[in-house]
Write an enzyme that holds these catalytic residues in place. Sequence first.
Site, PDB file in Angstrom:
ATOM      1  N   HIS A  72       0.791  -1.243   0.000  1.00 53.35           N
ATOM      2  CA  HIS A  72       0.000   0.000   0.000  1.00 53.35           C
ATOM      3  C   HIS A  72       0.820   1.289   0.000  1.00 53.35           C
ATOM      4  O   HIS A  72       0.329   2.337  -0.411  1.00 53.35           O
ATOM      5  CB  HIS A  72      -1.028   0.003   1.149  1.00 53.35           C
ATOM      6  CG  HIS A  72      -0.452   0.282   2.497  1.00 53.35           C
ATOM      7  ND1 HIS A  72       0.027  -0.705   3.323  1.00 53.35           N
ATOM      8  CD2 HIS A  72      -0.278   1.445   3.178  1.00 53.35           C
ATOM      9  CE1 HIS A  72       0.455  -0.159   4.450  1.00 53.35           C
ATOM     10  NE2 HIS A  72       0.283   1.142   4.383  1.00 53.35           N
ATOM     11  N   GLU A  76       3.705   5.627  -3.296  1.00 57.32           N
ATOM     12  CA  GLU A  76       4.055   6.905  -2.681  1.00 57.32           C
ATOM     13  C   GLU A  76       5.500   6.958  -2.188  1.00 57.32           C
ATOM     14  O   GLU A  76       6.191   7.955  -2.370  1.00 57.32           O
ATOM     15  CB  GLU A  76       3.101   7.159  -1.511  1.00 57.32           C
ATOM     16  CG  GLU A  76       3.181   8.577  -0.994  1.00 57.32           C
ATOM     17  CD  GLU A  76       2.362   8.782   0.268  1.00 57.32           C
ATOM     18  OE1 GLU A  76       2.289   9.925   0.714  1.00 57.32           O
ATOM     19  OE2 GLU A  76       1.822   7.797   0.808  1.00 57.32           O
ATOM     20  N   ASP A  77       5.970   5.862  -1.558  1.00 64.61           N
ATOM     21  CA  ASP A  77       7.262   5.911  -0.857  1.00 64.61           C
ATOM     22  C   ASP A  77       8.454   5.357  -1.628  1.00 64.61           C
ATOM     23  O   ASP A  77       9.595   5.592  -1.247  1.00 64.61           O
ATOM     24  CB  ASP A  77       7.157   5.151   0.488  1.00 64.61           C
ATOM     25  CG  ASP A  77       6.273   5.884   1.476  1.00 64.61           C
ATOM     26  OD1 ASP A  77       5.907   7.038   1.173  1.00 64.61           O
ATOM     27  OD2 ASP A  77       5.949   5.322   2.529  1.00 64.61           O
TER      28      ASP A  77
END
Length: 713
Positions: A72, A76-77
Amino acid sequence: MSGIEVLADRLDSYLEPDQVNLVRRAYFYAEQAHDGQTRRSGEPYVTHPLAVANILAEMHMDHQSLMAAMLHDMIEDTGIPKEALVSQFGDTVADLVDGVSKLTQMTFETKAEAQAENFQKMALAMARDIRVILVKLADRLHNMRTLGALRPDKSRRIARETLEIYAPIANRLGMHSLSTEFEDLGFKAMYPMRSRMIAQAVRDARGNRKELLNQILESLQACLEREGLEGKVLGREKHLYGIYEKMREKRKAFSEIMDVYAFRIIVDKVDTCYRVLGAVHSLYKPFPGRFKDYIAIPKANGYQSLHTTLFGLHGVPIEIQIRTQEMEDLANNGIAAHWVYKSKDDVINGNHARTRQWLKGVLELQQHAGSSLEFIENVKIDLFPDEVYIFTPKGRIMELPKGSTPVDFAYAVHTDVGNSCIACRINRRLAPLSEPLESGQTVEIITAPGARPNPAWLNFVTTGKARSNIRHALKHQRQSEAIALGERLLDKVLVSFDTTLKQIPERRIKAILQDYGMENLEDLLADIGLGNRMAYVIARNLLSNDAPAQAEIIQADTAQQPSTEEAPLAIRGTEGMVVSFARCCNPIPGDPIVGFITTGKGMVIHQETCNNLAEHRGNSEKILHLTWDKNVSGEFTVELRVELEHQRGIIAQLATSITVADASIDKISVDERDGKISVVQLALRVRGRLHLSQLIKRIRALQGVTRITRLKN
């Protein structure tokens, strides 16, 4: 054994081996991608996605949700694009990860509008695939469990957001265990001292209560055995935030809340639930009116159980919930239990269909909301329901939040029913539309074609759907009324230049609209009707000399000078919300009147002699000469001051005279001037000056009336 192997062991109990392997593969992919990254606590970052997957595994979620939990934070990371996830794990998992990523990017710390916009994104993500929010809730739960590593101000912000948004969503999806843990963790982070004090008080009270608790538990268990009923009796602890909320909202002392002993009885099937209910009612006397059957009529989030309160040993109140094991799992895991019981269609359809219905309602609110703030206000109302159950005349059950009125019921049936509602019957008797409804009532809505929502409804409706639909309808109504008034005002000015709006060439109108940055003529006319633009200025611009189309305007040479005689605008009384009557002088048909254009509100009508217009009298752009239309309709407010001598029953005689004269009283107040004379101030509704003079004549005929004055300012 490593963390992933412990999880794999747990998954073996309910997933296929190849599905468990897919979850393993997602974990190793995440471990590689997050290599070198650590959490604020110093642990390797991959421990977080693994913990989120473990939370979902406790709920027995499907393998795709678990894979999405592992991945998840990837987009983004780690900079890994969605396309890479599609090629590795397929579209469904990639879409779930993308949905969760978009929710993670939401920053609630900005101003209220941004928070509301983000909440709208969440609603859309939930509507596409409910598993997005389940992964997000599990992610938030692990973050709440590890809040200790953050700065106090940041942990308080996250806690507030959890209490305001995530806990209610978990509750609305029927996930009781998650919701209560969110509330307790949020409470602890927001109010650490209050949380510690209540926790200590609970520990102290538990020691004092232990003996009585065991006695009640044993007597309940013995009662089931005597009746030959299968079931296990469990003591039920109240959670800290629940205790705090009851103390705060219901203003109860801690001892009052802890005096109630709560138990849960879990049985094998629905039939046994009712038999157990009969058994416990014969053991202890039930409290009248405290029995609720949520099995026959489930809550909106799918929750099912029988609730009853009994007078126990030494008169202590005992709260009992009776339910089956499936109902228990559904109560704790809500919509997540849909994946556990997917072989049993009735459970899926019941719980899942209710959630789908709620999400559909949320999307409907989104379409009708004027702004994101209005949307979040409506949804927050919907997230905290305390339900009443109402019957339609055909016996269908409708569920509404506590405090709902017949108007809320009408909009719950259908938007068109709400919009055209004029009256209602509650249990076959005519009742006001503002009357709060109670469970078990049968409500019939009376509609009329052409009826429109009343702005006053916004003062008493409680549901988000009713509120947003009323606002939506009023906005459209106001818009069409503003366009009609704007056209009349503009034409009135153009007639004084010996032309009309229809005679203005199309391309000249388009040029003006372009100058004002507007798409169509209706928007410009609405702006004039609402008082945002002056009709005189627009007319001059339409007839301006520097316009290339000017040569085409009929009677162009005379168009620049207005006629000396300007016909006053006629008021019909049916102009709607964009024309209002000033409360300072209360004009009625027959009074000489003028209109004052107010920005954003449209036209306010005053009497010509009204003192409040003194400073604006020279402003011909804002003050309009008006006349009453021959066919003016409606009732208009007028204020009278009546001086009368003290007599027994004189006020009743006065009220009767007004009623006989076919007028109605809006307001009445009585002041004593001295021992002999009383002054009565009345706000009445009349049709016009002729009606008023007939009314005054009738009042003057009363014995004891010494003086009547009409109040104007």
